[in-house]
Scaffold this active site. Structure first.
Site, PDB file in Angstrom:
ATOM      1  N   TRP A   1       0.861  -1.044   0.057  1.00 54.34           N
ATOM      2  CA  TRP A   1      -0.020  -0.153  -0.006  1.00 54.34           C
ATOM      3  C   TRP A   1       0.949   0.999  -0.072  1.00 54.34           C
ATOM      4  CZ3 TRP A   1      -4.335  -1.076  -1.875  1.00 54.34           C
ATOM      5  CH2 TRP A   1      -4.890  -2.467  -1.669  1.00 54.34           C
TER       6      TRP A   1
ATOM      7  N   ASP B   1      -1.727   6.474   6.426  1.00 56.63           N
ATOM      8  CA  ASP B   1      -2.446   5.485   6.147  1.00 56.63           C
ATOM      9  C   ASP B   1      -2.965   4.471   7.062  1.00 56.63           C
ATOM     10  OD1 ASP B   1      -4.187   3.428   4.797  1.00 56.63           O
ATOM     11  OD2 ASP B   1      -2.870   3.123   3.074  1.00 56.63           O
TER      12      ASP B   1
ATOM     13  N   LYS C   1     -11.964  -2.322   6.731  1.00 50.65           N
ATOM     14  CA  LYS C   1     -10.951  -3.209   7.583  1.00 50.65           C
ATOM     15  C   LYS C   1     -11.655  -3.353   9.007  1.00 50.65           C
ATOM     16  CE  LYS C   1      -8.416  -3.547   3.898  1.00 50.65           C
ATOM     17  NZ  LYS C   1      -7.599  -2.466   3.430  1.00 50.65           N
TER      18      LYS C   1
HETATM   19  C1  LIG Z   1      -7.111  -2.126   2.057  1.00 52.15           C
HETATM   20  C2  LIG Z   1      -6.083  -1.157   2.145  1.00 52.15           C
HETATM   21  C3  LIG Z   1      -6.043   0.265   1.237  1.00 52.15           C
HETATM   22  C4  LIG Z   1      -6.856  -0.044   0.024  1.00 52.15           C
HETATM   23  O1  LIG Z   1      -8.090   0.432   0.509  1.00 52.15           O
HETATM   24  P1  LIG Z   1      -9.398   0.697  -0.651  1.00 52.15           P
HETATM   25  O2  LIG Z   1     -10.347   1.372   0.191  1.00 52.15           O
HETATM   26  O3  LIG Z   1      -9.622  -0.532  -1.436  1.00 52.15           O
HETATM   27  O4  LIG Z   1      -8.958   1.802  -1.720  1.00 52.15           O
HETATM   28  C5  LIG Z   1      -4.986   1.058   1.289  1.00 52.15           C
HETATM   29  N1  LIG Z   1      -4.251   1.099   2.356  1.00 52.15           N
HETATM   30  C6  LIG Z   1      -4.301  -0.037   3.294  1.00 52.15           C
HETATM   31  C7  LIG Z   1      -3.374  -0.147   4.367  1.00 52.15           C
HETATM   32  C8  LIG Z   1      -5.112  -1.154   3.425  1.00 52.15           C
HETATM   33  O5  LIG Z   1      -5.110  -2.076   4.092  1.00 52.15           O
END
Ligand SMILES: *Cc1c(COP(=O)(O)O)cnc(C)c1O
Length: 362
Positions: free
Chosen positions: A104, A173, A197
């Protein structure tokens, strides 16, 4: 465990607390006496205003954040933030730092590069297949922000302590560990998290942004791509993903009222992850892939002695009502995602199954 349900170890979309699903089910046909579902009411109604404002208030209470921060709800997932962050904060004259700790982070870096923004990758753990979190990182003191991925969903690593960036605000993030532990918000200029998540269903990304970051946003950006559009309209510039926000509200209520807040949530998460990691170390059949001081409390990545056994493990687990244990397609192996909503019984059932599987196949 409720009949017909499984223990859900999926990485995302992921498990939602049963109590939350039941509450939503109970209100689905008639939301607060409106005679309509929450997905049918106007996003301009008083009822929905109450939903969004309560979701923001709960976020602020749980994270103990003050009024310098705004809580926003944006569509496009965490992936959209990979481009919004550099677009909003990096004019040609400015630069930012990025730490690369996995898939990511790599994607976030790629988007900034696509936009031809001036960024430096100041640390990376790619040399060891992203199995650790870099320490003693030197950040540039004139960077506008320092971007990190607090929890690496795919590689199973997590920042335990956040790096010292001096006066540079951290942009993080936190898609896979937001609300899993308390935060010292004074370090952060912006946090973003796709909801699917640890916060609720897919369809909304929570963004927490400090007012000095908002001041940097150029007017010239398209409305839907600038944070100020969302902050000035309480995320109601256009139709928001009402149902997803409502579900986030219920999840936050569950954390506050059922789990007792983020200190308790963290203790619970540490206990769950600790049981699994200790179990790995008690034998040599299962091998954790992340270095010990970098291991995630949320995504437990591990290998078995062979790929064949891994396949068999995932398939047999499924038959035992333990779902979603396959590792990400890019890395293989196995992964147990144990977000806030995973109950202790799920961990116990998984360990019992793992013991049994190792005895039969070891
Ligand atoms: C799942 C995830 C993403 C992507 O998320 P989307 O909502 O599908 O764009 C980005 N960063 C991390 C750390 C993730 O676990």
């Amino acid at each position: 465990m409720k009949e017909n349900r499984i223990f859900n170890f999926n990485p995302g979309p992921a498990a939602i607390p049963l109590e939350v699903l039941e509450e939503a089910q109970g209100e689905l046909l008639n939301f607060k006496g409106s005679g309509m579902s929450v997905t049918e009411i106007s996003h301009r109604s008083k009822a929905f205003d109450d939903v969004i404002n309560d979701t923001i208030a709960r976020t602020k209470r749980l994270l103990k954040i003050d009024d310098r921060f705004k809580v926003l709800f944006i569509q496009g997932g965490a992936s959209m933030q990979f481009c919004m962050v550099p677009m909003n904060f990096l004019p040609d004259s400015k630069a930012a730092d990025y730490v690369n700790t996995g898939t990511w982070s790599t994607k976030a870096i790629k988007e900034a590069e696509l936009l031809k923004k001036n960024i430096s990758v100041v640390a990376s753990s790619e040399d060891k297949n992203f199995s650790y979190i870099p320490q003693n990182i030197q950040f540039n003191s004139d960077a506008v922000y320092a971007h990190i991925t607090s929890n690496n969903t795919i590689k199973g690593t997590q920042f335990d302590k956040f790096p010292d960036t001096g006066n540079v605000p951290i942009v993080s993030d936190m898609s896979s560990d937001i609300m899993s532990r308390p935060l010292d918000m004074s370090k952060f200029g912006l946090i973003y998290a796709g909801a699917q998540k640890n916060l609720g269903p897919a369809g909304v990304c929570m963004v927490i942004i400090r007012d000095d970051m908002l001041e940097m946003v150029p007017d010239s950006l398209p409305s839907m791509l600038k944070y100020t559009t969302y902050s000035s309209k309480n995320s109601l510039y256009n139709t928001p993903p009402c149902f997803a926000i409502y579900m986030v509200q219920l999840v936050l209520k569950w954390i506050e009222e059922k789990m007792g807040g983020l200190e308790k949530m963290e203790a619970f998460n540490k206990k769950k992850a600790g049981l699994l990691y200790d179990f790995f170390e008690s034998g040599d059949f299962y091998r954790g892939t992340a270095e010990k001081d970098s291991r995630s409390m949320m995504n437990i990545t591990f290998r078995l002695p062979s790929e064949e056994l891994e396949k068999k493990f995932v398939a047999e687990a499924e038959k035992n009502k333990l779902g979603g244990l396959k590792g990400h397609r890019s890395v293989g192996g196995c992964r147990a995602s144990i977000y806030n909503a995973m109950p202790m019984e799920g961990i116990e059932a998984l360990i019992d199954f793992m013991k049994d599987f190792a005895a039969k196949n070891g």
